[in-house]
Motif scaffolding. Structure first.
Motif: not given
Length: 265
Positions: A30, A40, A90
Motif C-alpha cells: 500500500r 496500490t 485493501v
C-alpha cells in the motif's frame, strides 16, 4: 461496436485484473497519495487494462483516469475510476467498484459500474434507461431494467439515506455536513455503492461527502436514467469535485439540497 459495449468491455477487463489482485491482498503493498488516500499497484494495473481496451476501440478519444491523469483531447472523453473504494479493497471488503463513463461535448452519455467481487454490473446510456445484471464468467445474465422508488416522494422524514464513505471513514466536518439530513432521514447501511441502491429503489437518498469527477460520472448517469436526480451541493448537475447528492425524485432532491446547504451557511 457502439460506445456502451466498449464501456462494458473496458470495465469488465479492469474488473478481471482487480479480482486477481483482490485474491492476493496479503502480498499487495500500500502507498499513500499526497491527499492521504491509499493507492496500490492494483489501481494502476486496472486503469492500464481499461485504457488498453479504450485505446484499441476508440484511439482518437481522450481518457481521464484517476491514476494516470488525462491523455488525448477532443470532444469525447472517457472517465475512469479503476478502483473506487481502494480503502475497502485493501481491507478485503467486497464493495469496491470499477467505474467507466463517456463524456461527449460536456455531457455524460454512457456509464458503467462493476462490483467485481460480487459479480454484478450496472450500466446506462443517455435516453435508454438504466440496467443491472449478474456476471457469469465472460457473460452477463439476469439482465433487468432498474428504476427508483417513489418518483413523487418529497418528504425527508423517514426516507432511506445512504452515506458514502462508510461511517468509520467520515471526518468530523463531514459528520457535521450530513447531520441536518441524518436528523430527518434514516441512515441505512449499504451492501453496494449507495447511489446504485438509489437507482434500484432500495434507498431514497445518498450523500457522497467527497469525490472527484471520476467518482461521479458513471453513477450520476445510472441514477438519472433510473429516474432519479444528481447534483453537487451547489445544485449543478455536472460531476465536479466535492460532495454530491443522489435522490430518487426531483422533489426529494430539492428538499435534501436545501437542508444540506442551509446547514453550511
Amino acid at each position: 461496436m457502439s460506445d456502451l459495449p466498449v464501456a462494458r468491455s473496458a470495465a469488465l477487463a479492469g474488473a478481471a485484473v482487480g479480482l486477481r489482485y483482490f485474491a492476493a491482498l496479503a502480498e499487495l503493498p500500500r502507498e499513500l497519495k499526497s491527499d492521504g488516500s491509499v493507492v496500490t499497484e492494483a489501481d494502476r494495473a486496472v486503469e492500464s487494462a481499461i485504457r488498453e481496451v479504450l485505446g484499441e476501440a476508440r484511439p482518437d478519444d481522450a481518457v481521464l483516469g484517476e491514476e494516470a491523469g488525462q491523455t488525448g483531447g477532443g470532444s469525447r472523453r472517457w472517465i475512469v475510476d479503476p478502483i473506487d473504494g481502494t480503502a475497502l479493497f485493501v481491507a478485503g471488503d467486497d464493495r469496491w467498484l470499477v467505474l467507466v463513463a463517456l463524456e461527449e461535448a460536456g455531457e455524460i452519455v454512457v456509464g458503467v459500474a462493476v462490483v467485481p467481487a460480487q459479480g454484478r454490473i450496472w450500466w446506462a446510456q443517455r435516453g435508454s434507461g438504466a440496467f443491472e445484471a449478474d456476471i457469469s464468467g465472460a457473460s452477463l445474465v439476469n439482465e433487468r431494467r432498474i428504476s427508483v422508488a417513489g418518483r413523487d416522494q418529497e418528504c425527508l422524514a423517514g426516507s432511506r439515506f445512504g452515506v458514502i464513505p462508510t461511517d468509520v471513514e467520515l471526518s468530523e466536518s463531514e459528520r457535521e455536513l450530513i447531520a441536518p439530513l441524518s436528523a430527518m432521514a434514516t441512515i441505512v447501511p449499504w451492501s453496494v455503492h449507495a447511489a446504485l441502491l438509489v437507482a434500484g429503489g432500495q434507498l431514497d437518498l445518498t450523500v457522497q461527502v467527497r469525490g472527484q469527477v471520476w467518482d461521479y460520472a458513471a453513477t450520476k448517469l445510472i441514477v438519472e436514467e433510473a429516474g432519479g436526480r444528481f447534483s453537487g451541493l451547489d445544485g449543478q448537475p455536472r460531476p465536479t469535485p466535492g460532495p454530491a447528492l443522489f435522490a430518487c425524485s426531483a422533489a426529494l432532491h430539492a428538499a435534501a439540497l436545501q437542508i444540506l446547504t442551509n446547514g453550511r451557511d
